[in-house]
Design an enzyme around this catalytic site. Structure first.
Site, mmCIF file in Angstrom:
data_model
loop_
_atom_site.group_PDB
_atom_site.id
_atom_site.type_symbol
_atom_site.label_atom_id
_atom_site.label_comp_id
_atom_site.label_asym_id
_atom_site.label_seq_id
_atom_site.Cartn_x
_atom_site.Cartn_y
_atom_site.Cartn_z
ATOM 1 C CB SER A 2 -32.982 15.098 43.234
ATOM 2 O OG SER A 2 -31.823 14.313 43.333
ATOM 3 C CD GLU A 28 -29.404 14.958 45.892
ATOM 4 O OE1 GLU A 28 -28.165 15.005 45.972
ATOM 5 O OE2 GLU A 28 -30.010 14.722 44.822
ATOM 6 C CG LEU A 29 -33.656 20.478 50.347
ATOM 7 C CD1 LEU A 29 -34.135 20.812 51.768
ATOM 8 C CD2 LEU A 29 -32.726 21.585 49.875
ATOM 9 N NE ARG A 30 -28.499 19.260 43.180
ATOM 10 C CZ ARG A 30 -28.394 18.968 41.877
ATOM 11 N NH1 ARG A 30 -28.696 17.758 41.440
ATOM 12 N NH2 ARG A 30 -27.967 19.868 41.026
ATOM 13 N NE ARG A 64 -23.839 16.714 42.769
ATOM 14 C CZ ARG A 64 -23.444 16.247 43.944
ATOM 15 N NH1 ARG A 64 -22.429 16.804 44.622
ATOM 16 N NH2 ARG A 64 -24.054 15.211 44.495
ATOM 17 C CD GLU A 68 -17.835 17.055 41.549
ATOM 18 O OE1 GLU A 68 -18.583 16.092 41.779
ATOM 19 O OE2 GLU A 68 -16.707 17.178 42.062
ATOM 20 C CG HIS A 125 -21.002 14.034 40.429
ATOM 21 N ND1 HIS A 125 -20.747 14.371 41.737
ATOM 22 C CD2 HIS A 125 -22.218 13.421 40.416
ATOM 23 C CE1 HIS A 125 -21.771 13.983 42.489
ATOM 24 N NE2 HIS A 125 -22.669 13.410 41.720
ATOM 25 C CE LYS A 152 -23.815 10.615 43.364
ATOM 26 N NZ LYS A 152 -24.705 11.804 43.452
ATOM 27 N NE ARG A 194 -28.923 7.090 36.139
ATOM 28 C CZ ARG A 194 -28.573 8.044 36.977
ATOM 29 N NH1 ARG A 194 -28.965 7.974 38.241
ATOM 30 N NH2 ARG A 194 -27.839 9.073 36.577
ATOM 31 C CB SER A 213 -31.351 15.749 40.025
ATOM 32 O OG SER A 213 -31.019 14.427 40.403
ATOM 33 C CD GLN A 217 -31.906 11.440 38.684
ATOM 34 O OE1 GLN A 217 -33.028 11.927 38.702
ATOM 35 N NE2 GLN A 217 -30.964 11.810 39.528
#
Length: 232
Positions: A2, A28-30, A64, A68, A125, A152, A194, A213, A217
């Site tokens: 992310s 991923e562009l948050r 996001r 969540e 989530h 997801k 993961r 993120s 992780q």
């Protein structure tokens, strides 16, 4: 991984770093991390610049919500309108839509994305708990039925039993669909999902390159090494 920078400069720096790493296959562009997120044109300009920096690696666009685990809250109209403008701008290969936005928002956005040849991750989530096996399966089945390209679900476990229940749901759902799935338990207890999720039917996972993120992780280089060892 992310891109979680709060400014254009941070996002572009992270994108350049992601392009260099063999362990990063998608970025991923948050958008929710950006103070100017409701300025759709400015976000689109940044998106095109990020896409260039990624040097061919796919770009996932995500807003996001705070509910969540994100940074901001948008009403349904603004959420939908922003995504439509970003889709029109054409810089994202995939978008993430939260299924809790409701079917009245989800289905039209999925249709809009598909009209523009953009794939959709439909996500759910829960940062508090891990629901029952039946509930997890039901949510994944709803995502499939609503037309998502990738299913997801990310949940918070409080025991190893929560983790094994999620993995069981992942394997059961794999018998019902050929669509890619992104299924994870969060936090330290969930890290194993993961690393070994693909053994239970999950196809994708998130790793970090700097700031994580989401809780649990793993650094992208470390995760890539583990996955390679597991596959061998």
């Amino acid at each position: 991984m992310s891109l979680t920078g709060a400014s254009e400069e941070d996002m572009l720096r992270q994108a350049s770093e992601a392009a260099k790493r063999d362990s990063v296959q998608m970025a991923e562009l948050r958008a929710d991390k950006l103070a100017f997120v409701t300025d759709a044109e400015r976000v689109a300009r940044l998106g095109h610049a990020v896409r260039t920096r990624l040097q061919g690696k796919p770009l996932l666009l995500t807003f996001r919500s705070k509910a969540e685990g994100g940074d901001k809250t948008l009403d349904a109209h603004t959420y939908s309108a922003l995504y439509r403008q970003w889709l029109d701008a054409g810089f994202a290969d995939l978008i993430d839509i939260e299924m809790q936005a409701g079917e009245a928002v989800v289905r039209p956005l999925i249709a809009c994305a598909h009209q523009r040849n953009t794939r959709v991750i439909l996500s759910y989530h829960d940062f508090a708990t891990t629901p029952s096996l039946a509930d997890i399966l039901s949510r994944l089945q709803q995502q499939d039925a609503q037309g998502a390209d990738i299913l997801k679900i990310a949940l918070m476990p409080h025991s190893p039993a929560d983790v094994t229940r999620l993995l069981d749901a992942s394997w059961q759902m794999r018998q019902q669909t050929d669509k890619p799935m992104l299924i994870m338990a969060m936090g330290d207890t969930g890290k194993i999902t993961r690393m070994s999720g693909e053994l239970f039917g999950s196809n994708l996972t998130f790793a970090s390159l700097g700031e994580a993120s989401a809780p649990g992780q793993i650094a992208s280089d470390e995760l890539a090494q583990f996955l390679e060892a597991l596959r061998q």
